[in-house]
Structures are given as structure tokens and as C-alpha cells.
Design an enzyme around this catalytic site. Structure first.
Site, mmCIF file in Angstrom:
data_model
loop_
_atom_site.group_PDB
_atom_site.id
_atom_site.type_symbol
_atom_site.label_atom_id
_atom_site.label_comp_id
_atom_site.label_asym_id
_atom_site.label_seq_id
_atom_site.Cartn_x
_atom_site.Cartn_y
_atom_site.Cartn_z
ATOM 1 N N THR A 1 0.810 -1.211 0.000
ATOM 2 C CA THR A 1 0.000 0.000 0.000
ATOM 3 C C THR A 1 0.841 1.257 0.000
ATOM 4 O OG1 THR A 1 -1.860 -1.091 1.094
ATOM 5 C CG2 THR A 1 -1.738 1.301 1.289
ATOM 6 N N HIS B 1 -2.630 -2.056 -5.206
ATOM 7 C CA HIS B 1 -1.794 -3.183 -5.658
ATOM 8 C C HIS B 1 -2.694 -4.408 -5.774
ATOM 9 C CE1 HIS B 1 -1.991 -4.826 -1.556
ATOM 10 N NE2 HIS B 1 -1.761 -3.587 -1.132
#
Length: 599
Positions: free
Chosen positions: A311, A477
Site C-alpha cells: 500500500t 496493488h
């Protein structure tokens, strides 16, 4: 026992007081060119206190251990040892404080380990300042040392006396204190450990810097000094420049305008972990039905790829258009991340956008706070702004349906134009969501995220804000799930969808791109220069002539271009899948690492 408690309390409190006094002195001595009110000093001290409390515990360990020894034994030589330790840390603190206040006017950032490289050339360093300057600093160092040591010298050392309560009770009390000390050093029980980002609170960077403990900042930067100065030397600089100059072009030429307005309200939703394996990209229609539907209602970038797998890295890639690296997180390196461009600052400074970031978790995690504030987000809303009950609705913080409600309130009440950045969190281990559509807890979490998105878009569509709003959705992601590992092309294939009343008409953009291309592509649509986003490309521009996406993972990278999907392992220096031109990825890493080390 009382004498030991008094000794420990006085030692710890004096250390904290020293750190607080250093903050005030820093603000007074470095005030030139920095405007602040008297009340700002209290804000600096208050916001910096958590870091001071944690840092003081590191230097509390030796006195604490000597206090344990004193339960059974004490002698004059132990008193001398204790005073020697106090003198040592007094010298260390004084050196850190004086160096910090002296170097800040030149460097513009807090004391860190980068100053060590100048010790190799002391003559050149000394030549930068006058003799009087050095004399004054030496006197300041001496006086500061005397003041700090004087405080420690007046603290009575623990004495070995008949134990009341008994010795074993004193020992037990000391042992009970150990986990408290460890938790205090770590900064609590939340996911994030102590970091300088937790003290950032203002758009005035001088106030943020003033709140940072220079001793902690220096020690912390030593830990990352070697890892931040990574270097990838695969080829000559000339060969590297030739490749990257063809890959990255920061100009927008003959851009097809896809928006109705040059100043839309913008909401960027980073969907935690929501890789393509959970959307229609994998052929699934049941996990994210709302996202799948929105691909036909807005601008859908069908060949977008995540740059990284975490993140903190994906967030920085998205907003700063800066590449990810296999072994380090740029967000964790404030000296690097603060120099990067950021969408929030670009929009705020060029078109007067109001900027706000929303996250239901701990915004101090991985220095996220410092990155966001430094990048131009004027307001932050995070876990601490919610009720105690809301904070416990998910393992990571506040559940997504609650924060999506906050997002809707912001979108319909903020002054326009605005940029709202929002990171979801429920679609993350341990996958604790309040619905049960699937037996598979992972699929269930992404179904829940999709339901939250569908509800939010439906409410926003029925509001007045919809007509002038652009909602950009993309994951931070992807994740490894079942067969989707780093050798699977869908592992990092992510959906990027632009929807809202500001979109002219639905469109599918099939061009291969990265999430780092969002800043240049968006700013190109708004007619804003993006020349400072060196590694971000306007994929809608005629200048984008070599479509390519790169993804980095732990000591490896993958590429997607017209030749297909290629994976390269940096440990073995071998291609492990595909037959693409691996020199493209090597050149990007070499160029980016050189840029990283230069900042």
C-alpha cells in the site's frame, strides 16, 4: 523501592523535558524565514510529544537495568558508571540539538544520517562557515551539555537498602514494567511502529519539522541509509539514457479530451488489494458486479498494471507517478518522498483545488502522514477521527461502509473544486467484513468492497455533486491468491476506471500503462503541465509511443509490452518467464535508482 521509583521517574521525565526544550530552542533559533505564532509552539510540543516519549525510553534502558541491579547490590563504582552514562547521552543530545539547529537553515530538513558523508571531507565542511560561527556552535554545544548533564547529575542514584517490599517483589515489579517499556518504544499496539510521520500535523513544513525529534530522526535514518542508496548498474549511463528517453516523455501532444470540464471535482479511490483476478479481467462476473458494470459507463483502462505490491508503495506511485523499487519503500524515506511531485500539490497550486485525504486506518503507518501532508493534502481524516466503536469495526480500523459514508459527506459538502484521496481497507487480511456472500473469505471481502462502491456511486449519482465530479478507481496493488503469483500476468493486472458526470462518454483505453501514469494522464486532461513527473506518461498523448508497464517485487521485476509478459529475478539475474527485452526494465531501475540517490 521508593528511591528506585523516584530515580526512574525523574530520569525519564528529565529526558522528555530535554527533548521538549530542544523543540522550543529549534523554533527560536531557526525562525528566520518561517512565520509562526506563539501558540504554534504549543502545537509543536503537543504533536511531537508521542515521539519524544518513545525516544526517551531508548535511553531509559540503562538506568532501568541499573535499578534492577540495585535491588541486590550497589557501590560507588556503579554510581560513577551511571554518571558516565548520563554524561555520554548529554553529549549525544547536545551534539544532535546543536547540529540540527545549525544545519537546518542550510538543508531545510531535520538532522539525519546523510550528514555522515560530509565527515569524510572536514576541511571542505569547515570552509563553508566562519571561525566565529564554529566558536559559537562549540560554546552552544558546551552550554547545552552542561545544562542537560546538570539535570541528570541532580537525580539521586538508586541505593541498595533492605527491601520494603521484599526483593523478589521489587524484581517482579521491574519485570512487569519491561513489556510496558517495549510497547512504549514501539509506540503502541497499532499496526504502525513509531515513525516521524506521526508528528506531522500542519501544511507549514517548518512546524512539522520542529515537532520531529532530531535524535530519533538521526537514529532512524541510519537504519535506512544503506538501503535507500540502492544502485542498479546494468549498463552504461549513455545506454540507460537512450532507453529511458524513448520510454518516458512528459509532454502531452494532441490529447483527446475525455472530460466535460477542465476543473472537475476529483475523487481518487485506492481499492485495497483489488487486483484483476477479482474483476471481469479474470472473467469473473460475480465478485465485483458493480465495478464490472461501471467499466461500461466510464473510461476503462483495460491494460493497467500495478507498480508494486504494498500500500505505501502503490499510494506513492499513484499520486507522485514515481517508480517502485524491489527492496525499499520510498514513502518510508521522508528525505526522498518530500521532494517528489504530487497530484494534490499540483492541483492545489495551479487551480486552487481544496485537498483532503480519507483513510479509516492508522495514517501514521509507513510515514503516510508526512508523505500526504508534504504532498499537498491540506486535511486528513483517519481512524482517530472516528468514535471508539467505529475504530473497532475492522481489524485495520474503520470498516469501508462507514468511511464510504464519510466520503459521500465530503463529496457533497466540500468547497469546489476539490481533490479527495481515499484508501479503502476492508479487503485486506484478515478479511473481516460484515457480509457473507461467498464461503471463500477473500472473495467475500472483495464482494463487500464492490457493494460499498456500488452504494456510494448510486448515492453520488443522485446528488448535485455528480455532474461536475470525476471518480477515479484503481487498486493500490494486487495480491497473491491461489495460482495468481508473480509469475502470473493477472497478478498485477489492475482495473482503472474513471466515472462521473465529468466524463463525456464511455470509452475503453486498451493501451498498456502503469498506475504511475495516472498523474500525467489526468493532468494532461486538465491542461496542466506535468513535466516534473519524470516517470509518469500521458497514455492518451500522441507522444506515448512505447506502451510498457513495469512491476517490482522483492528482488525482481516483471514487464508487459507488445511482446507479452516477462519476469526477471534479480537474485539469479535470470529471466524466469517470457522472452521480452529485459533491458527495458533494467534501464528503468538504473535510471530510477540514480534519481532516488540524487534527491
Amino acid at each position: 523501592m521508593k528511591c528506585r521509583v523516584k530515580f526512574l521517574v525523574q530520569t525519564y521525565l528529565w529526558t522528555v523535558i530535554v527533548f521538549v526544550m530542544a523543540k522550543v530552542a529549534f523554533m527560536l533559533f531557526c525562525r528566520e524565514g518561517h512565520e509562526f505564532a506563539f501558540g504554534d509552539m504549543f502545537q509543536v510540543v503537543w504533536h511531537g510529544l508521542s515521539l519524544d516519549l518513545s525516544t526517551a525510553l531508548y535511553f531509559f534502558i540503562v538506568p532501568f537495568l541499573l535499578s534492577i541491579v540495585s535491588i541486590w547490590y550497589w557501590a560507588k563504582w556503579l554510581t560513577q558508571l551511571l554518571r558516565g552514562y548520563f554524561l555520554f547521552i548529554s553529549l549525544v543530545f547536545a551534539l544532535a540539538f546543536v547540529a540540527d539547529t545549525s544545519l537546518y537553515p542550510f538543508w531545510g530538513f531535520k538532522l539525519d544520517a546523510s550528514c555522515l558523508q560530509y565527515l569524510e571531507s572536514p576541511n571542505e565542511m569547515a570552509a563553508s562557515v566562519s571561525a566565529i560561527y564554529m566558536i559559537i556552535r562549540f560554546l552552544a554545544f558546551a552550554v547545552t551539555t552542561i545544562v542537560i548533564y546538570g539535570g541528570y547529575r541532580n537525580i539521586a542514584p538508586p541505593q541498595h537498602r533492605t527491601a520494603t517490599p521484599p526483593k523478589y517483589v521489587s524484581l517482579i515489579l521491574h519485570l512487569i514494567a519491561i513489556p510496558v517499556i517495549i510497547i512504549g518504544i514501539r509506540g503502541g499496539l497499532d499496526e504502525s511502529a513509531t515513525n516521524i510521520g506521526q508528528v506531522y500535523f500542519s501544511q507549514n513544513q517548518f512546524l512539522n519539522h520542529s515537532a520531529v525529534n532530531p535524535v530519533f530522526n538521526f537514529l532512524d535514518s541510519i537504519d535506512s541509509l544503506d538501503s535507500s542508496n540502492i544502485s542498479y548498474d546494468f549498463m552504461s549511463d549513455e545506454a540507460c539514457e537512450k532507453i529511458t528517453s524513448e520510454l518516458f516523455n512528459t509532454e502531452s501532444i494532441d490529447v483527446d479530451t475525455l472530460l466535460n470540464t477542465p476543473t472537475p471535482n476529483i475523487i481518487v479511490i485506492l481499492m485495497e488489494s483489488c487486483g484483476g483476478q477479482f474483476t471481469e479481467l479474470s472473467g469473473r462476473s460475480d465478485i465485483t458486479p458493480h465495478l464490472n458494470r461501471l467499466t461500461n459507463e466510464g473510461i476503462y483502462f483495460t491494460n493497467c498494471y500495478a507498480n508494486s505490491w504494498r500500500t505505501d508503495r502503490g499510494t506513492l506511485c499513484t499520486y507522485s507517478g514515481y517508480p517502485s523499487f524491489p527492496t525499499i519503500s520510498v514513502m518510508k524515506l521522508p528525505a526522498k518522498s518530500r521532494s517528489l511531485p504530487c497530484l494534490a500539490r499540483s492541483l492545489r497550486d495551479t487551480k486552487g483545488y481544496a485537498t483532503h485525504y480519507l483513510y479509516g486506518g492508522d495514517i501514521n503507518f509507513t510515514n503516510m502522514r508526512s508523505y500526504l501532508i508534504g504532498g499537498g493534502f491540506e486535511q486528513l481524516t483517519w481512524k482517530a477521527d472516528y468514535s471508539a466503536a467505529d475504530q473497532k469495526t475492522a481489524e485495520w480500523g474503520v470498516r469501508d461502509d462507514i468511511t464510504f459514508g464519510t466520503l459521500f459527506d465530503m463529496a457533497t459538502s466540500m468547497s469546489q473544486p476539490y481533490l479527495i484521496g481515499y484508501s479503502t481497507l476492508s479487503s485486506h487480511e484478515p478479511w473481516d467484513v460484515p457480509i457473507h456472500q461467498f464461503d471463500d473469505e477473500v472473495l467475500n471481502a472483495f464482494y463487500y468492497l464492490d457493494q460499498c462502491i456500488g452504494d456510494f456511486i448510486a448515492k453520488l449519482r443522485n446528488s448535485k455533486a455528480w455532474q461536475n465530479t470525476l471518480v477515479i478507481m484503481l487498486p493500490d496493488h494486487g495480491i497473491i491468491y491461489k495460482e495468481y503469483d508473480e509469475l502470473h500476468p493477472l497478478r498485477n493486472h489492475i482495473p482503472m476506471i474513471w466515472v462521473g458526470g465529468a466524463v463525456k462518454a464511455p470509452r475503453r483505453v486498451e493501451t498498456i500503462c502503469n498506475q504511475t501514469d495516472l498523474p500525467a494522464t489526468l493532468l494532461g486532461q486538465l491542461g496542466i503541465s506535468h513535466t516534473d513527473y519524470t516517470y509518469s506518461r500521458d497514455v492518451l498523448s500522441r507522444s506515448y509511443t512505447h506502451p510498457l508497464a513495469i512491476h517490482t517485487y522483492n528482488n525482481g521485476f516483471s514487464l508487459v509490452d507488445s511482446t507479452g509478459f516477462t519476469v526477471f529475478d534479480l537474485n539469479t539475474m535470470q529471466t524466469v518467464k517470457g522472452n521480452g527485452d529485459i533491458n527495458l526494465g533494467k534501464a528503468i531501475l538504473q535510471s530510477a535508482s540514480k534519481d532516488l540517490n540524487a534527491r
